[in-house]
Motif scaffolding. Structure first.
Motif, PDB file in Angstrom:
ATOM      1  N   PRO A   1       0.828  -1.208   0.000  1.00  0.00           N
ATOM      2  CA  PRO A   1       0.000   0.000   0.000  1.00  0.00           C
ATOM      3  C   PRO A   1       0.865   1.262   0.000  1.00  0.00           C
ATOM      4  O   PRO A   1       1.976   1.266   0.526  1.00  0.00           O
ATOM      5  N   ARG A   2       0.347   2.306  -0.612  1.00  0.00           N
ATOM      6  CA  ARG A   2       1.051   3.590  -0.656  1.00  0.00           C
ATOM      7  C   ARG A   2       0.516   4.551   0.397  1.00  0.00           C
ATOM      8  O   ARG A   2       1.119   5.582   0.662  1.00  0.00           O
ATOM      9  N   ALA A   3      -0.618   4.218   0.975  1.00  0.00           N
ATOM     10  CA  ALA A   3      -1.242   5.076   1.987  1.00  0.00           C
ATOM     11  C   ALA A   3      -2.120   4.199   2.878  1.00  0.00           C
ATOM     12  O   ALA A   3      -2.328   3.024   2.594  1.00  0.00           O
ATOM     13  N   GLY A   4      -2.621   4.797   3.912  1.00  0.00           N
ATOM     14  CA  GLY A   4      -3.516   4.079   4.812  1.00  0.00           C
ATOM     15  C   GLY A   4      -3.949   4.992   5.940  1.00  0.00           C
ATOM     16  O   GLY A   4      -3.407   6.076   6.119  1.00  0.00           O
ATOM     17  N   ASP A   5      -4.940   4.529   6.695  1.00  0.00           N
ATOM     18  CA  ASP A   5      -5.432   5.351   7.802  1.00  0.00           C
ATOM     19  C   ASP A   5      -5.287   4.657   9.147  1.00  0.00           C
ATOM     20  O   ASP A   5      -5.801   5.126  10.157  1.00  0.00           O
TER      21      ASP A   5
ATOM     22  N   ASP B   1       0.776 -11.449  11.476  1.00  0.00           N
ATOM     23  CA  ASP B   1      -0.023 -11.851  12.627  1.00  0.00           C
ATOM     24  C   ASP B   1      -1.161 -10.893  12.953  1.00  0.00           C
ATOM     25  O   ASP B   1      -2.188 -11.320  13.460  1.00  0.00           O
ATOM     26  N   THR B   2      -0.967  -9.605  12.684  1.00  0.00           N
ATOM     27  CA  THR B   2      -2.033  -8.654  13.011  1.00  0.00           C
ATOM     28  C   THR B   2      -2.742  -8.116  11.774  1.00  0.00           C
ATOM     29  O   THR B   2      -3.770  -7.474  11.905  1.00  0.00           O
ATOM     30  N   GLY B   3      -2.163  -8.343  10.582  1.00  0.00           N
ATOM     31  CA  GLY B   3      -2.805  -7.875   9.352  1.00  0.00           C
ATOM     32  C   GLY B   3      -2.635  -6.397   9.087  1.00  0.00           C
ATOM     33  O   GLY B   3      -3.387  -5.800   8.333  1.00  0.00           O
ATOM     34  N   PHE B   4      -1.608  -5.784   9.655  1.00  0.00           N
ATOM     35  CA  PHE B   4      -1.306  -4.365   9.430  1.00  0.00           C
ATOM     36  C   PHE B   4      -0.116  -4.272   8.481  1.00  0.00           C
ATOM     37  O   PHE B   4       0.945  -4.845   8.739  1.00  0.00           O
ATOM     38  N   VAL B   5      -0.299  -3.560   7.357  1.00  0.00           N
ATOM     39  CA  VAL B   5       0.769  -3.411   6.370  1.00  0.00           C
ATOM     40  C   VAL B   5       1.216  -1.951   6.341  1.00  0.00           C
ATOM     41  O   VAL B   5       0.444  -1.068   5.951  1.00  0.00           O
TER      42      VAL B   5
ATOM     43  N   ARG C   1       6.980   5.281  14.072  1.00  0.00           N
ATOM     44  CA  ARG C   1       5.560   5.501  13.790  1.00  0.00           C
ATOM     45  C   ARG C   1       5.311   4.927  12.397  1.00  0.00           C
ATOM     46  O   ARG C   1       6.013   5.268  11.452  1.00  0.00           O
ATOM     47  N   LEU C   2       4.318   4.044  12.309  1.00  0.00           N
ATOM     48  CA  LEU C   2       3.996   3.414  11.046  1.00  0.00           C
ATOM     49  C   LEU C   2       2.546   3.731  10.694  1.00  0.00           C
ATOM     50  O   LEU C   2       1.654   3.581  11.533  1.00  0.00           O
ATOM     51  N   VAL C   3       2.328   4.165   9.478  1.00  0.00           N
ATOM     52  CA  VAL C   3       0.988   4.412   8.966  1.00  0.00           C
ATOM     53  C   VAL C   3       0.759   3.406   7.857  1.00  0.00           C
ATOM     54  O   VAL C   3       1.633   3.195   7.010  1.00  0.00           O
ATOM     55  N   GLY C   4      -0.395   2.743   7.883  1.00  0.00           N
ATOM     56  CA  GLY C   4      -0.600   1.710   6.890  1.00  0.00           C
ATOM     57  C   GLY C   4      -2.048   1.338   6.680  1.00  0.00           C
ATOM     58  O   GLY C   4      -2.963   2.077   7.059  1.00  0.00           O
ATOM     59  N   ALA C   5      -2.225   0.174   6.100  1.00  0.00           N
ATOM     60  CA  ALA C   5      -3.544  -0.310   5.700  1.00  0.00           C
ATOM     61  C   ALA C   5      -3.694  -1.770   6.128  1.00  0.00           C
ATOM     62  O   ALA C   5      -2.711  -2.453   6.401  1.00  0.00           O
ATOM     63  N   PRO C   6      -4.932  -2.253   6.151  1.00  0.00           N
ATOM     64  CA  PRO C   6      -5.144  -3.681   6.456  1.00  0.00           C
ATOM     65  C   PRO C   6      -4.553  -4.563   5.357  1.00  0.00           C
ATOM     66  O   PRO C   6      -4.497  -4.174   4.188  1.00  0.00           O
ATOM     67  N   LEU C   7      -4.139  -5.740   5.730  1.00  0.00           N
ATOM     68  CA  LEU C   7      -3.624  -6.716   4.776  1.00  0.00           C
ATOM     69  C   LEU C   7      -4.730  -7.105   3.805  1.00  0.00           C
ATOM     70  O   LEU C   7      -5.834  -7.455   4.205  1.00  0.00           O
TER      71      LEU C   7
ATOM     72  N   ALA D   1      -5.194  -7.803  -3.455  1.00  0.00           N
ATOM     73  CA  ALA D   1      -4.899  -6.478  -4.000  1.00  0.00           C
ATOM     74  C   ALA D   1      -3.425  -6.101  -3.844  1.00  0.00           C
ATOM     75  O   ALA D   1      -2.857  -5.443  -4.719  1.00  0.00           O
ATOM     76  N   GLN D   2      -2.813  -6.512  -2.737  1.00  0.00           N
ATOM     77  CA  GLN D   2      -1.421  -6.153  -2.489  1.00  0.00           C
ATOM     78  C   GLN D   2      -0.435  -7.175  -3.061  1.00  0.00           C
ATOM     79  O   GLN D   2       0.762  -6.936  -3.077  1.00  0.00           O
TER      80      GLN D   2
END
Length: 133
Positions: free
Chosen positions: A37-41, A70-74, A91-97, A101-102
């Motif tokens: 992913p290039r972005a996420g909330d 394990d947590t599904g955070f990308v 600090r990591l900003v990301g999207a669900p696995l 799509a990924q």
């Protein structure tokens, strides 16, 4: 990317140790995904410590592997601060696995100490990392 018998490796370089840890996160994501992913909330914070920069780098990569698998955070964006080569705050900003799509390319077991090098030179820091897949 580096070819290795049963593992996957990468080399990263940055002007600072903090930048090196950010580059290592990007390299890991390139191994894990065709299209990270290039972005996420979503947001995660990570705090780690270790006796040296090499151990800290292995722990950092393994923490990201845990977050993804394990947590599904990308992570899409990583801001890392490494102090004295032994303390990391990130600090990591990301999207669900999203496997489809990924383009999730398969599980990585862990970063290893095999062939691990963190080299400080004039104006840059380099690392070679081998992942157990």
């Amino acid at each position: 990317m580096l070819d290795h018998t049963a593992d996957v490796g990468f080399e990263v370089e940055a002007p600072t140790l903090s930048g090196l840890f950010e580059e290592a996160a990007r390299a890991l994501l390139a191994v894990l995904f065709e299209e990270p992913p290039r972005a996420g909330d979503l947001e995660e914070t990570v705090g780690l410590s270790a006796p040296d920069a090499e151990t800290l780098l292995v722990r950092w990569i393994n923490e990201i592997i845990f977050l993804v698998q394990d947590t599904g955070f990308v992570p899409a964006r990583v801001e890392a601060r490494v102090e004295e080569g032994r303390e990391l705050q990130a600090r990591l900003v990301g999207a669900p696995l999203d496997v489809e799509a990924q383009g999730f390319q398969g599980e990585v077991k862990s970063a290893t100490f095999h062939g691990l090098e963190v080299e400080r030179g004039e104006g840059s820091v380099r690392a070679t990392v081998i992942l157990d897949v």
